[in-house]
Design a protein around this motif. Sequence first.
Motif, PDB file in Angstrom:
ATOM      1  N   SER A   1       0.611  -1.037   0.144  1.00  0.00           N
ATOM      2  CA  SER A   1       0.251  -0.036  -0.021  1.00  0.00           C
ATOM      3  C   SER A   1       1.394   0.973   0.135  1.00  0.00           C
ATOM      4  O   SER A   1       0.322   2.488   0.010  1.00  0.00           O
ATOM      5  CB  SER A   1      -0.408  -0.037   0.831  1.00  0.00           C
ATOM      6  OG  SER A   1       0.101   0.523   2.176  1.00  0.00           O
TER       7      SER A   1
ATOM      8  N   GLY B   1       2.950   3.392  -1.196  1.00  0.00           N
ATOM      9  CA  GLY B   1       3.603   4.028  -3.512  1.00  0.00           C
ATOM     10  C   GLY B   1       5.075   4.358  -3.013  1.00  0.00           C
ATOM     11  O   GLY B   1       5.956   4.109  -2.081  1.00  0.00           O
TER      12      GLY B   1
ATOM     13  N   ASP C   1       4.446   7.949   1.023  1.00  0.00           N
ATOM     14  CA  ASP C   1       3.113   7.802   0.960  1.00  0.00           C
ATOM     15  C   ASP C   1       2.319   6.786   1.005  1.00  0.00           C
ATOM     16  O   ASP C   1       2.608   5.398   0.777  1.00  0.00           O
ATOM     17  CB  ASP C   1       3.207   8.964  -0.663  1.00  0.00           C
ATOM     18  CG  ASP C   1       2.982   7.232  -1.550  1.00  0.00           C
ATOM     19  OD1 ASP C   1       3.827   6.491  -0.913  1.00  0.00           O
ATOM     20  OD2 ASP C   1       2.405   8.124  -2.579  1.00  0.00           O
ATOM     21  N   ILE C   2       0.876   6.565   0.967  1.00  0.00           N
ATOM     22  CA  ILE C   2      -0.483   5.602   0.637  1.00  0.00           C
ATOM     23  C   ILE C   2      -0.765   5.710  -1.367  1.00  0.00           C
ATOM     24  O   ILE C   2      -1.246   6.810  -1.321  1.00  0.00           O
ATOM     25  CB  ILE C   2      -0.933   6.112   1.293  1.00  0.00           C
ATOM     26  CG1 ILE C   2      -0.267   5.678   3.141  1.00  0.00           C
ATOM     27  CG2 ILE C   2      -1.880   5.004   1.593  1.00  0.00           C
ATOM     28  CD1 ILE C   2      -0.958   5.581   4.409  1.00  0.00           C
ATOM     29  N   ARG C   3      -0.616   5.087  -1.021  1.00  0.00           N
ATOM     30  CA  ARG C   3      -1.530   4.976  -3.012  1.00  0.00           C
ATOM     31  C   ARG C   3      -1.022   5.855  -3.658  1.00  0.00           C
ATOM     32  O   ARG C   3      -2.040   6.300  -4.205  1.00  0.00           O
ATOM     33  CB  ARG C   3      -2.647   4.502  -2.421  1.00  0.00           C
ATOM     34  CG  ARG C   3      -3.100   3.671  -1.722  1.00  0.00           C
ATOM     35  CD  ARG C   3      -5.267   2.623  -2.242  1.00  0.00           C
ATOM     36  NE  ARG C   3      -4.621   2.043  -0.966  1.00  0.00           N
ATOM     37  CZ  ARG C   3      -5.617   2.070  -0.062  1.00  0.00           C
ATOM     38  NH1 ARG C   3      -5.106   2.807   1.007  1.00  0.00           N
ATOM     39  NH2 ARG C   3      -5.810   0.611   0.852  1.00  0.00           N
ATOM     40  N   ASN C   4       0.346   5.747  -3.536  1.00  0.00           N
ATOM     41  CA  ASN C   4       1.169   7.029  -5.234  1.00  0.00           C
ATOM     42  C   ASN C   4       0.335   8.886  -5.381  1.00  0.00           C
ATOM     43  O   ASN C   4       0.145   9.069  -5.761  1.00  0.00           O
ATOM     44  CB  ASN C   4       1.522   6.295  -6.162  1.00  0.00           C
ATOM     45  CG  ASN C   4       1.944   4.824  -6.255  1.00  0.00           C
ATOM     46  OD1 ASN C   4       3.252   5.494  -5.668  1.00  0.00           O
ATOM     47  ND2 ASN C   4       1.651   4.249  -6.891  1.00  0.00           N
TER      48      ASN C   4
ATOM     49  N   LYS D   1      -4.989   2.795   5.961  1.00  0.00           N
ATOM     50  CA  LYS D   1      -5.123   2.913   4.377  1.00  0.00           C
ATOM     51  C   LYS D   1      -6.155   3.518   3.974  1.00  0.00           C
ATOM     52  O   LYS D   1      -6.337   4.187   2.899  1.00  0.00           O
ATOM     53  CB  LYS D   1      -4.744   1.529   4.094  1.00  0.00           C
ATOM     54  CG  LYS D   1      -2.814   1.009   4.657  1.00  0.00           C
ATOM     55  CD  LYS D   1      -2.733   0.253   3.989  1.00  0.00           C
ATOM     56  CE  LYS D   1      -3.745  -1.051   4.355  1.00  0.00           C
ATOM     57  NZ  LYS D   1      -2.988  -2.383   4.495  1.00  0.00           N
ATOM     58  N   ASP D   2      -6.483   4.163   4.959  1.00  0.00           N
ATOM     59  CA  ASP D   2      -9.123   4.283   3.700  1.00  0.00           C
ATOM     60  C   ASP D   2      -8.275   5.675   4.144  1.00  0.00           C
ATOM     61  O   ASP D   2      -9.855   6.063   4.036  1.00  0.00           O
ATOM     62  CB  ASP D   2      -9.284   3.988   4.626  1.00  0.00           C
ATOM     63  CG  ASP D   2      -9.720   1.972   4.480  1.00  0.00           C
ATOM     64  OD1 ASP D   2      -8.845   1.635   3.299  1.00  0.00           O
ATOM     65  OD2 ASP D   2     -10.481   1.677   5.082  1.00  0.00           O
TER      66      ASP D   2
ATOM     67  N   SER E   1      -5.329   9.961   2.077  1.00  0.00           N
ATOM     68  CA  SER E   1      -4.991   9.489   2.008  1.00  0.00           C
ATOM     69  C   SER E   1      -4.571   8.168   2.898  1.00  0.00           C
ATOM     70  O   SER E   1      -4.915   7.284   2.788  1.00  0.00           O
ATOM     71  CB  SER E   1      -3.240   9.474   0.897  1.00  0.00           C
ATOM     72  OG  SER E   1      -2.295   9.403   1.838  1.00  0.00           O
TER      73      SER E   1
END
Length: 430
Positions: free
Chosen positions: A142, A144, A163-166, A207-208, A220
């Motif tokens: 998860s 990024g 970062d998370i998920r780019n 992560k949500d 993010s």
Amino acid sequence: MNTSRRHLLLCASILGVGTLSGTAFADSTTQPEHRSHKVVHHKASTPTTATKGTTAAVAAPATTSSVAVPVATTAPAYSSRRRAALLESQGVSGGTERMVVTGSALASSNNQNANPVQIVTAKQIQQTGATTLSDFFARIPSIGGTGTNNSETNGTGGASCTDIRNLGSNRVLVLIDGKRATLNGQTNCIDLNALPIQQIASVEILKDGGSELYGADAVSGVINIKMRHDLSDGNITIRGGITGQGDNDTGMISAYKGWNFDHDKGNLTLFGQYMTQGGVLQRNRSWANPVQLTDNPVGSGGETFGSGYSNYTHVQSASGLNAAVAPDGKTVSDWGTNNRYDYGRHQSLINQLQDASLSGDFHYEFNRHANLYSNVMYSHRTSSSYMAAEPFDGSVPPSTLPSVLTVPANDPNNPFGQDVDITKRLSAAG
């Protein structure tokens, strides 16, 4: 006379029973939760002046009779829950109704819902052999790749963001012990390389998204790094490693000592760590050398490798001239793919990094209403990386000079007899 009086008493008894039954039935319908029954005996009376013969004749029709009649009584006061239970036991729908009121001044339900949180323990981090927290995050799907890390060799200054998920490092909030911490002044993020990995107790990753709780910098997600506190023992950890290619040698020495005092009301813990990472050159990995241009499909047969900014002087003109001047400045040939520059042979794949940190944690509980605490951390980081020589093709914005270097035809160093544009990688400068 006796017969008429006997009929009159019988009619009065029947009317009394009917009136009592009707009243009780009316009350029982208004109080469905209370159904009490009582047996009432009615006996007809005879006049005392009757003779013995007459008494026998009169007693026959006045035989004692039993009539079951519901008696109206006052209904007791029940609580709403007991009343609902009584109604339900009697088949009457009496369930409570729920009213939901929403408004901007009321607590939002989003603040109370359970969100999925990934928890990483200190043991899981140590088992991977990661030297820095950034190296461990690179293993999580998860996380990024738009954040800077030790594999970013251009312009990071040795700092490592995440970062998370780019979605970008500016859209993920990194907390330390649930609190916002000071950002790195160069990269405007929490430098993960500056956090001693042996001091980390666990990491929580939301992560949500958490913008409704923390603001726009948590769009993010949120990463909460929990540090170790309340330590009363001591420990020294020494660790080293090297890759199978004989490079990126890593070493770390870490120590801590904690003290409890005043019947465990207070605690002082000191941490110290020194870490070094040797780095990897891109030319030492076959999959990273030579460098293919990203706009070429793999296996298409027309791949292009290297950079057009070559250590050969690339000469072009409006008339179609496309020549290459060798680094010696004398040999001139037509420009071809063999003149392109393989910058991967002079570039780092992983940065060299040294980091020394010292931190202290202190807290004292005066009572259950007052708790004094302090967290101090000092970190000194040194990082270096190799990069290919800088290309030159003219001025760099915001300069107002021409963006292309043009050599006029009348220049004594121009052997082509026409205006030409030149580009060159300044490899002579290292």
